[in-house]
Design a protein around this motif. Structure first.
Motif, mmCIF file in Angstrom:
data_model
loop_
_atom_site.group_PDB
_atom_site.id
_atom_site.type_symbol
_atom_site.label_atom_id
_atom_site.label_comp_id
_atom_site.label_asym_id
_atom_site.label_seq_id
_atom_site.Cartn_x
_atom_site.Cartn_y
_atom_site.Cartn_z
ATOM 1 N N ASP A 47 0.806 -1.231 0.000
ATOM 2 C CA ASP A 47 0.000 0.000 0.000
ATOM 3 C C ASP A 47 0.835 1.274 0.000
ATOM 4 O OD1 ASP A 47 -2.367 -1.492 0.020
ATOM 5 O OD2 ASP A 47 -2.344 -1.655 2.209
ATOM 6 N N ARG A 50 1.629 3.326 -3.719
ATOM 7 C CA ARG A 50 0.843 4.449 -4.246
ATOM 8 C C ARG A 50 1.055 5.656 -3.332
ATOM 9 N NH1 ARG A 50 -2.934 0.991 -1.961
ATOM 10 N NH2 ARG A 50 -3.398 -0.009 -3.945
ATOM 11 N N ASP A 113 -11.784 10.241 -5.769
ATOM 12 C CA ASP A 113 -11.460 8.999 -6.469
ATOM 13 C C ASP A 113 -9.980 8.901 -6.828
ATOM 14 O OD1 ASP A 113 -14.194 8.175 -6.461
ATOM 15 O OD2 ASP A 113 -14.548 9.569 -8.111
ATOM 16 N N ASP A 115 -6.238 7.603 -6.470
ATOM 17 C CA ASP A 115 -5.734 6.293 -6.070
ATOM 18 C C ASP A 115 -4.637 6.497 -5.027
ATOM 19 O OD1 ASP A 115 -5.109 3.630 -5.902
ATOM 20 O OD2 ASP A 115 -3.843 3.628 -7.686
ATOM 21 N N THR A 117 -3.358 5.855 -0.703
ATOM 22 C CA THR A 117 -3.520 5.148 0.565
ATOM 23 C C THR A 117 -3.649 6.200 1.654
ATOM 24 O OG1 THR A 117 -2.247 3.204 -0.128
ATOM 25 C CG2 THR A 117 -2.404 3.626 2.243
ATOM 26 N N ARG A 142 -13.100 7.221 2.032
ATOM 27 C CA ARG A 142 -13.894 6.490 1.040
ATOM 28 C C ARG A 142 -13.863 7.181 -0.322
ATOM 29 N NH1 ARG A 142 -18.774 7.568 -0.785
ATOM 30 N NH2 ARG A 142 -19.182 9.091 0.857
ATOM 31 N N SER A 146 -7.959 4.131 -2.229
ATOM 32 C CA SER A 146 -8.157 2.726 -2.575
ATOM 33 C C SER A 146 -8.112 1.884 -1.309
ATOM 34 C CB SER A 146 -7.067 2.257 -3.542
ATOM 35 O OG SER A 146 -7.103 2.984 -4.744
ATOM 36 N N VAL A 147 -7.268 2.320 -0.377
ATOM 37 C CA VAL A 147 -7.075 1.626 0.893
ATOM 38 C C VAL A 147 -6.892 2.677 1.992
ATOM 39 C CG1 VAL A 147 -5.544 0.115 2.230
ATOM 40 C CG2 VAL A 147 -5.977 -0.377 -0.181
ATOM 41 N N GLY A 169 -17.009 -1.085 1.002
ATOM 42 C CA GLY A 169 -15.650 -1.394 1.416
ATOM 43 C C GLY A 169 -15.597 -2.665 2.235
ATOM 44 N N GLU A 203 -10.253 -1.847 2.443
ATOM 45 C CA GLU A 203 -10.165 -1.729 0.992
ATOM 46 C C GLU A 203 -11.476 -1.144 0.485
ATOM 47 O OE1 GLU A 203 -9.202 -5.493 -0.751
ATOM 48 O OE2 GLU A 203 -7.154 -5.501 0.050
ATOM 49 N N TRP A 204 -11.369 -0.060 -0.291
ATOM 50 C CA TRP A 204 -12.550 0.632 -0.822
ATOM 51 C C TRP A 204 -12.701 0.299 -2.301
ATOM 52 C CZ3 TRP A 204 -15.339 2.748 2.930
ATOM 53 C CH2 TRP A 204 -14.694 3.137 4.106
ATOM 54 N N ARG A 205 -13.914 0.037 -2.721
ATOM 55 C CA ARG A 205 -14.145 -0.306 -4.123
ATOM 56 C C ARG A 205 -14.788 0.866 -4.859
ATOM 57 N NH1 ARG A 205 -16.256 -4.644 -1.233
ATOM 58 N NH2 ARG A 205 -14.876 -6.438 -1.135
#
Length: 205
Positions: A47, A50, A113, A115, A117, A142, A146-147, A169, A203-205
């Protein structure tokens, strides 16, 4: 090569505390052991490959830890410019390459949004008016991460897991860790108190 968890914790022990901590912002020094454990885990999970954003960075403990643990780009965000001055001095003293930004974590100067951590030690919500302050940090994580890795007060697992699930998540890792607090505010009755903090990787989707 990234330092071991023990070596990282030892390096972080020289991080200076707040010079004039604010009770309203619940400014407490994140324990070096927790910061080292969190960032070492982030490194093992990939992680730190990024960009990393430390929301409510305070003294810069987590931001500096992430940088020392191998993150190539780290941003520390805090609403308090005095805290950022301490963080900047800590990075200069201890090491770590971090960009410092004055900003409200509920409206972070980062793209939605993105990317990234997120690492964060949000207020535990102990002060009047600060209830659910940790929820605001999760809401921001969120939207930009991404994490995320966040530190919460004891008894938060049900809330964190429920919030993550509702937002698509998933909590993948959780651990407990002692969080010692020295007497610093008038309402503290003990010279030293140790809370049992809970740390979550989401982990966020």
């Amino acid at each position: 090569m990234a330092p071991s968890r023990r070596t990282l914790a030892r390096e972080l022990e020289s991080i200076a505390d707040f010079s004039d901590p604010s009770p309203d912002l619940e400014q407490y020094l994140t324990p070096p052991e927790i910061a080292a454990h969190l960032c070492h885990l982030a490194g093992l999970q990939g992680d730190l490959e990024r960009p990393v954003a430390d929301l409510g960075t305070g003294t810069g403990m987590l931001a500096v830890a992430a940088s020392l643990a191998g993150a190539q780009r780290v941003v520390g965000v805090d609403v308090d410019p005095d805290a950022l001055a301490v963080a900047r001095d800590n990075a200069a003293q201890v090491g770590g390459d971090v960009d410092w930004i004055v900003g409200d974590v509920t409206r972070p100067p980062l793209s939605p949004d993105a990317d990234v951590t997120v690492v964060s030690n949000p207020p535990f919500g102990a002060q009047r008016g600060n209830r659910h302050a940790d929820r605001e940090f999760l809401e921001t994580a969120r939207t930009i991460a991404s994490v995320s890795y966040t530190i919460h007060n004891e008894g938060s697992q049900e809330f964190v897991e429920s919030y993550a699930a509702d937002e698509g998540g998933e909590v993948t890792h959780a651990f407990r860790a002692p969080f010692p607090i020295e007497r610093r505010f008038e309402f503290h009755t003990e010279a030293r108190e140790t809370l049992e903090a809970e740390v979550f990787r989401i982990e966020w989707r």
